[in-house]
Design an enzyme around this catalytic site. Sequence first.
Site, mmCIF file in Angstrom:
data_model
loop_
_atom_site.group_PDB
_atom_site.id
_atom_site.type_symbol
_atom_site.label_atom_id
_atom_site.label_comp_id
_atom_site.label_asym_id
_atom_site.label_seq_id
_atom_site.Cartn_x
_atom_site.Cartn_y
_atom_site.Cartn_z
ATOM 1 C CB SER A 273 -37.971 20.669 42.534
ATOM 2 O OG SER A 273 -38.852 20.651 41.452
ATOM 3 C CG ASP A 336 -35.872 14.258 38.497
ATOM 4 O OD1 ASP A 336 -36.934 14.550 37.901
ATOM 5 O OD2 ASP A 336 -35.519 14.790 39.568
ATOM 6 C CG HIS A 387 -38.537 15.585 41.193
ATOM 7 N ND1 HIS A 387 -37.377 16.148 40.691
ATOM 8 C CD2 HIS A 387 -39.279 16.619 41.663
ATOM 9 C CE1 HIS A 387 -37.426 17.464 40.847
ATOM 10 N NE2 HIS A 387 -38.556 17.778 41.440
#
Length: 446
Positions: A273, A336, A387
């Site tokens: 991320s 995602d 995610h």
Amino acid sequence: MASTLNMPHLSANPVAFSGGGGGLRLGSSRQVSMKRNNTDMSMGTRRSVAASVIATGRVSRSIETSSGLADVWREIQGCNNWEDLVEPLDSLLRNEIIRYGEFVTACYKAFDLDPNSKRYLNCKYGKQNLLREVGMENSGYEVTKYIYATPDINIPIQNGASCGRWIGYVAVSSDEETRRLGRRDVLITFRGTVTNHEWIANLMSSLTPARLDPHNPRPDVKVEAGFLSLYTSDESDSKFGLESCREQLLSEVSRLLNQYKGEELSITLAGHSMGSSLALLLAYDIAELGLNRDHSSREIPITVFSFGGPRVGNSSFKERCEELGLKVLRVVNVNDPITKLPGIVFNENFRVLGGRYEFPWSCSCYAHVGVEVVLDFFKMENPSYVHDLESYINLLKCPQRVQVQKDGPDFLSKAREWLLGTQNFNPLPWRNAASNMVNLVQSQRT
């Protein structure tokens, strides 16, 4: 060229995938995102090509199975842009993706979110004990430095100043592991977004010149302002404040490269991320400053393993990364939404009209960097699952059989839901995530 690896949808309940028609599928596309059905899309027609299925043992061009990692490590690190290694996914490459992903997972396991703890928002363990405490005592790496980041952001939903938080670590391979790898590996890993200041930094979707090389600022090379703030902000207002994340990292990387000069070296960066954005910024910074050139001017290879990472910069940033020889392997879930940010509209697919006419705003369009390995999973009961780093890794470990159910919510689930709930890609599946976001913000006030 962005190559993609498709994996099947996951239903809301635990399921087992057989090696038949529902197994691992591979596809190829020159677009950064992928097509899930054989229909035309607004940004152009994307082509999905069926290929070998790993689960059934079918063989395609790949690195010889008899080759050890020490013999082919440059190919695994992307010296040929992973040509013929992602379609199908080479077993050695898959193992390395998983291995580096687990180093990132260690950041989450070690991050202390207990407000009553003396180590709150820092690592629970000392450098010498970190990998052992998270179950990676046999990883063959030694942690040499902890990394802290200071968002230059003040927000009303959290008490206290915006001070440095533990965000990752630097490690180096042991002598024994170096022999297995074929080179001394300097590893830098970053966790993803957790604190409120980091969430806000993630949402600062405006481009700003990176200007990391003082001798050649390259004003056309632009990156997302929030990521750059996390990377470059320090605590200069405090007498004993932290250096910026950038200063900490460049100093430690330079020290390690000097310590092991004369050896075969590699620099590997891995993040999830927001952490993947910091990994790419650091990789660009090292290469732009020429820190990866040894005494004989030979370049030490730099590779980024990105998990669920957003776009970091504009098209000029992408082009400059390619000129510098950075190798980036992006592991993404097609469902995602974080991987589609920033630049949902103004991105690499919206720069050119009809394949020949470039729009005036093309320099302000975000662009992904590197080669893609695309997974495909979703869980209606828990939208934030798309995610989740452990979900990424588990699907890579066992594409035939994946357990969808997780053992209850944790801090990362709440953090993901906070951010994902703000995106309106499909209101129905994201409704619960939005509710959890409100609960999370309220909990930070108490």
